[in-house]
Design a protein around this motif. Structure first.
Motif, PDB file in Angstrom:
ATOM      1  N   GLY A  78       0.815  -1.211   0.000  1.00 27.16           N
ATOM      2  CA  GLY A  78       0.000   0.000   0.000  1.00 27.16           C
ATOM      3  C   GLY A  78       0.847   1.258   0.000  1.00 27.16           C
ATOM      4  O   GLY A  78       0.599   2.205  -0.758  1.00 27.16           O
ATOM      5  N   VAL A 129      -4.931  -4.579  -2.705  1.00 28.25           N
ATOM      6  CA  VAL A 129      -4.796  -3.150  -2.406  1.00 28.25           C
ATOM      7  C   VAL A 129      -5.440  -2.304  -3.496  1.00 28.25           C
ATOM      8  O   VAL A 129      -6.112  -1.303  -3.219  1.00 28.25           O
ATOM      9  CB  VAL A 129      -3.306  -2.783  -2.249  1.00 28.25           C
ATOM     10  CG1 VAL A 129      -3.140  -1.276  -2.110  1.00 28.25           C
ATOM     11  CG2 VAL A 129      -2.710  -3.478  -1.034  1.00 28.25           C
ATOM     12  N   SER A 398      -4.900  -0.827   1.706  1.00 29.21           N
ATOM     13  CA  SER A 398      -4.145  -1.976   2.219  1.00 29.21           C
ATOM     14  C   SER A 398      -4.471  -2.236   3.682  1.00 29.21           C
ATOM     15  O   SER A 398      -4.548  -3.395   4.123  1.00 29.21           O
ATOM     16  CB  SER A 398      -2.638  -1.729   2.060  1.00 29.21           C
ATOM     17  OG  SER A 398      -2.191  -0.668   2.890  1.00 29.21           O
TER      18      SER A 398
END
Length: 469
Positions: A78, A129, A398
């Motif tokens: 992320g 993500v 994320s």
């Protein structure tokens, strides 16, 4: 919760005048495929062990080889993807996932298969993500509830459908087919993304600091997941989770973890992430206990058990689109709270589960809980992603995926730890009570007021999905 809208020309943020529902469908399809892979291999372990001439313990790594990197890499991925173009990241991750699926299906020996599964897991972490970010940016803010409901509903449905799909493929086509079945869907997603997404940047290699962060987070979360997974056989393995604290604490206090914690605190997202974890843990614990009770204690056939527990995903699938529409009309928070309440009620009604209950008695309660999960899944995701700063959307995405994944792993482990001390008679009810309490905790976490939303300029959108140049 703050709703950030932006029309600036950043990677992944290109103004559009219309919603791109085709890309929302891509997000939903890839969420389904990535979650399907979490469980589809479980039913093939015996055949895989026989076909590759390895022990059952070695074959188990065909599952763990995917699950561990998926969860362990979520937070570092992320941070790495923030500010990066969506198109190159999506194409690379989907292409890598497809290639590793083909390599897994062609495995001549176990080491090959495990390596391919680890590669799949790394690509899967990127997909997990990207999917909520893609769904959010593919539409105007006014349609986010409906858009976010697509991956938020199809992802969990993929997890639930995994064993059933895997069983059918195993009976008719053999164990290699469980790796091949996803390839056509991935290729379709690649073609659509290639044509429909704009050129919005390029990939960049992780720097030394990012690589160190990945190592710390991956180590801590891998140890934590192993502890939770092994605890399903013996609850003493939960003590292993203590070994995960030092690397995670070191990362959290360092330059990699501080921005992540700062974003979640600044946007007041910690409560919402706690709600996601609690609901996932409650669902996973319930699913584990009900299936085990029906087959082991009630003597119900595997087919009847499968049909009974399908009531949950059926209710979830039916309620998902409705939840998105209600969120767009009334706001995501009240709909998310209503969904958590319905899920809690369904799980509370399951607590008296006993030998005298018929499968329909169980099924309608599961359906009620599933309706609640479907109703609140998309709005909860929209609530979280709408509050994310535009340049930190991947980090927030994320974090919410990590919360959900930890909940899915934590639920069965806690259910097992609760079941054993309560004995054969009270273990089922104690475990179901734990699942219900977890779901109930999500209600106040979602209901507590957050920040007032920032007004969205009339002529500005946050869509990242204009037609390609």
């Amino acid at each position: 919760m703050t709703d950030h809208g932006s029309g600036s020309q950043r990677p992944g943020h290109i103004p559009a005048v219309e919603d791109r529902w085709l890309l929302v469908a891509v997000a939903g399809l890839l969420s389904f495929v990535a979650m399907l892979d979490m469980n589809i291999v479980n039913v093939a372990l015996a055949d895989l062990s026989e076909g590759l001439h390895v022990s059952a313990a070695t074959a188990q790594w065909a599952v763990l080889g995917y699950q561990l990197p998926v969860v362990a890499l979520l937070l570092p991925v992320g941070r790495w993807l923030d500010g990066m173009g969506l198109r190159p990241a999506l194409l690379a991750a989907t292409g890598g996932f497809t290639l590793c699926s083909a390599l897994a299906a062609a495995s001549p020996w176990a080491a090959w298969l495990i390596a391919a599964r680890i590669g799949q897991g790394a690509c899967g972490a990127v997909l997990f993500v990207l999917m909520p970010v893609l769904a959010m940016r593919a539409v105007r803010p006014q349609a986010r509830g409906r858009a976010m409901s697509v991956p938020a509903t199809l992802g969990p449905l993929g997890a639930v459908a995994g064993p059933a799909v895997g069983g059918l493929l195993l009976d008719h086509l053999g164990w290699r087919s469980v790796f091949l079945v996803k390839i056509p869907f991935c290729l379709l997603a690649l073609v659509v993304a290639w044509k429909a997404m704009p050129r919005d940047g390029r990939l960049r290699r992780p720097d030394r600091r990012s690589s160190a962060d990945m190592a710390l987070v991956a180590t801590g979360l891998t140890v934590l997941l192993l502890a939770l997974t092994l605890a399903s056989d013996a609850s003493a393995w939960l003590l292993l989770a203590l070994a995960a604290v030092p690397p995670l604490w070191w990362w959290l206090r360092g330059p990699g973890g501080r921005p992540v914690a700062g974003v979640l605190r600044e946007a007041r997202l910690l409560r919402a992430h706690g709600a996601v974890l609690a609901l996932a843990a409650g669902f996973a614990a319930m699913h584990y206990v009900v299936a085990l009770h029906l087959q082991r204690d009630d003597g119900v056939s595997a087919t009847t058990t499968g049909v009974t527990v399908l009531a949950f995903p059926l209710g979830m699938g039916l309620a998902g689109p409705l939840g998105g529409r209600l969120a767009d009309r009334y706001g995501p928070q009240p709909v998310a709270v209503a969904g958590a309440v319905l899920t809690s009620v369904g799980l509370l009604l399951l607590i008296p589960l006993g030998d005298t209950w018929s499968p329909p008695d169980v099924a309608w309660r599961l359906a009620l809980a599933g309706i609640g999960m479907g109703l609140g899944g998309g709005p909860t995701q929209a609530l979280i992603m709408g509050a994310a700063p535009p340049d930190r959307a991947a980090t927030v995405g994320s974090a919410v995926q990590l919360a959900r994944s930890l909940g899915f792993t934590l639920g069965p482990a806690l259910a097992t730890a609760t079941w054993a001390p309560a004995g054969a008679d009270g273990g089922v009810r104690a475990s179901l009570a734990l699942a219900a309490v977890a779901a109930c905790l999500a209600v106040p976490l979602l209901a507590l007021p957050g920040r007032r939303p920032t007004p969205i300029p009339e002529k500005t959108t946050d869509a990242a999905t204009a037609a390609p140049h």
